[in-house]
Design an enzyme around this catalytic site. Structure first.
Site, short mmCIF file in Angstrom:
data_model
loop_
_atom_site.label_atom_id
_atom_site.label_comp_id
_atom_site.label_asym_id
_atom_site.label_seq_id
_atom_site.Cartn_x
_atom_site.Cartn_y
_atom_site.Cartn_z
N ARG A 127 0.81 -1.22 0.00
CA ARG A 127 0.00 0.00 0.00
C ARG A 127 0.84 1.27 0.00
O ARG A 127 0.41 2.31 0.50
CB ARG A 127 -0.99 0.01 1.19
CG ARG A 127 -1.88 -1.22 1.26
CD ARG A 127 -2.83 -1.37 0.09
NE ARG A 127 -3.98 -0.52 0.16
CZ ARG A 127 -5.15 -0.86 0.72
NH1 ARG A 127 -5.31 -2.02 1.25
NH2 ARG A 127 -6.15 -0.02 0.72
N ARG A 166 -2.48 6.92 0.49
CA ARG A 166 -2.71 8.15 1.25
C ARG A 166 -1.56 8.61 2.14
O ARG A 166 -1.60 9.71 2.65
CB ARG A 166 -3.99 7.99 2.08
CG ARG A 166 -5.23 8.04 1.21
CD ARG A 166 -6.44 7.49 1.91
NE ARG A 166 -6.22 6.07 2.19
CZ ARG A 166 -7.13 5.27 2.74
NH1 ARG A 166 -8.29 5.75 3.10
NH2 ARG A 166 -6.86 4.00 2.94
N ARG A 194 -5.62 12.39 -6.01
CA ARG A 194 -6.91 11.75 -5.69
C ARG A 194 -8.06 12.75 -5.75
O ARG A 194 -9.17 12.42 -6.15
CB ARG A 194 -6.78 11.13 -4.29
CG ARG A 194 -8.03 10.65 -3.63
CD ARG A 194 -8.44 9.29 -4.17
NE ARG A 194 -9.55 8.75 -3.39
CZ ARG A 194 -10.81 9.15 -3.49
NH1 ARG A 194 -11.12 10.12 -4.33
NH2 ARG A 194 -11.74 8.60 -2.75
N ASP A 231 -6.86 -2.07 -7.52
CA ASP A 231 -7.42 -2.69 -6.33
C ASP A 231 -7.76 -4.15 -6.63
O ASP A 231 -7.99 -4.50 -7.78
CB ASP A 231 -8.67 -1.96 -5.85
CG ASP A 231 -8.92 -2.25 -4.38
OD1 ASP A 231 -8.41 -1.51 -3.52
OD2 ASP A 231 -9.59 -3.25 -4.07
N TYR A 283 -15.35 -11.24 -0.33
CA TYR A 283 -15.97 -9.94 -0.65
C TYR A 283 -17.27 -10.13 -1.43
O TYR A 283 -18.25 -9.42 -1.21
CB TYR A 283 -15.00 -9.06 -1.44
CG TYR A 283 -14.03 -8.31 -0.55
CD1 TYR A 283 -14.49 -7.29 0.29
CD2 TYR A 283 -12.68 -8.61 -0.53
CE1 TYR A 283 -13.62 -6.60 1.12
CE2 TYR A 283 -11.80 -7.93 0.30
CZ TYR A 283 -12.28 -6.93 1.12
OH TYR A 283 -11.42 -6.25 1.95
#
Ligand code: CP3
Length: 346
Positions: A28, A32, A41, A78, A156
């Site tokens: 990751r 952010r 973003r 993703d 998911y």
């Protein structure tokens, strides 16, 4: 700045060769923690629009290479693009995470899903992002492609999002095992077609994220995860492959029998334990607790050095899970720089 020695460092370590120091990257890392990412973003109405814009995805992929000097880039995307390609749409809800308005409940739902090359064809935007990134990296560092492991993707699709217990997904394995296998096979076929295209578009190494591996009983991991991971690894002989199965310390021996070269460890598994289970076969990746990076610089340095010593070579440095978005950038820098300044004793 061209740093082809770093390129070779990562791939040589991935292939189990001796290197002067271990390579380092962070799960990751494209995200952010970087102010540049947050600025980029903002140009998009939502996460999905960002992911589907290849030029922007390429930019986000390269940001941590420029800013942190990590030894590999991971394509910005993703794991949930696979369910979407199969026909199950998701939303990424700000500060909460993914949500699937419709979930998989029965045989008909599974029968209706697209799969294989047909589904993977709709992910052209990922392949384009890889091609652009590859070109813009100018060989500075290798490019990692990735996908979710079939069990994690099933979780998911059945749960409709994250879960505290994953009881709906685990229930399927007991109540409707043949449905679970049918769904896992469809996900696997799609993932193989997808990853083959990623390699064709320039991915130098592939990582499979089995984020919810630790939710399964060991016997279920054997039955519902390992055979599908094996299929995927066997279908991609061209590149080194990493399996990161979070919480699956109980399955290390079986993971060791797959054709992947690298096993990712989370911070709950010691390198000694992993070596005992795996022997010398695999390269290990990991596994500093991501919370270490909230500590002061001395703590980060000490813990990082201790970790590298514990692995004793055949090691790619990473955290034990993705870096948390509010991690101080200075902490990340100390971590990366500690590794870059390190030399194995010969
Ligand atoms: O740097 C990189 O690792 C590359 C990009 C990447 C993302 N997601 C971008 C992302 C990768 C490799 C992933 C993998 C991923 N996605 C996993 C496996 C790794 C793990 O953490 O176990 C999982 C489970 C997901 C699903 C997912 N995506 C969740 C649960 C969330 C919400 C939580 C969060 O971190 O916000 C996402 C969103 C997501 N994926 C973001 C990013 C940068 C944040 C969204 C934003 O910036 O708006």
């Amino acid at each position: 700045m061209s740093d082809s020695s770093a390129t070779h460092l990562f791939l040589r370590a991935a292939n189990g060769e001796k290197t002067d120091r271990p390579p380092v990257w962070l799960m990751r890392q494209a995200g952010r923690i970087l102010p540049q990412y947050r600025a980029l973003r903002q140009k998009f109405p939502d996460f999905k629009a960002f992911v589907k814009t290849p030029e922007a995805a390429a930019e986000a992929t390269i940001q941590p290479v420029d800013e942190l000097h990590v030894d590999a880039a991971i394509i910005f995307s993703d794991i949930l693009v696979i369910p979407e390609a199969m026909g199950l749409d998701y939303e990424m809800i700000e500060a909460k995470g993914p949500r699937f308005p419709k979930t998989i409940e029965n045989h008909q739902d599974i029968a209706q899903l697209r799969s294989g090359a047909e589904a993977a064809a709709s992910l052209e935007y990922v392949y384009q992002a890889l091609r652009i990134t590859k070109k813009e990296l100018h060989g500075r560092v290798p490019l990692i492609g990735f996908a979710g492991a079939p069990w994690t993707i099933l979780a998911y699709m059945v749960e409709g999002g994250g879960s505290k217990t994953f009881s709906k997904a685990r229930k399927m394995l007991y109540a409707e095992p043949s449905q679970a296998h049918a769904l896992l096979q469809k996900i696997t076929d799609t993932t193989i077609a997808y990853l083959k295209q990623q390699v064709a578009a320039g991915a130098d190494l592939i990582q499979l994220f089995d984020s919810w591996a630790g939710e399964l009983a060991p016997a279920h991991y054997q039955t519902f995860a390992i055979p599908y991971l094996k299929q995927i690894c066997d279908a991609l002989p061209e590149v080194p492959k990493t399996i990161f199965a979070k919480g699956a310390w109980f399955a290390l021996e079986e993971l060791g029998q797959t054709s992947c070269q690298i096993i990712g460890l989370d911070w709950s598994t010691s390198p000694q334990f992993a070596r005992q289970k795996l022997g010398d076969q695999k390269v290990l990746q990991g596994n500093l607790d991501p919370c270490t990076l909230y500590g002061n610089a001395d703590t980060i340095r000490q813990e990082t050095i201790k970790m590298v010593q514990a692995f004793q070579g055949r090691h790619i440095v990473n955290l034990g899970h993705g870096v948390y978005p509010d991690t101080p950038l200075d902490g990340v820098r100390v971590f990366v720089e500690t590794i870059r300044g390190m030399r194995y004793e010969v």
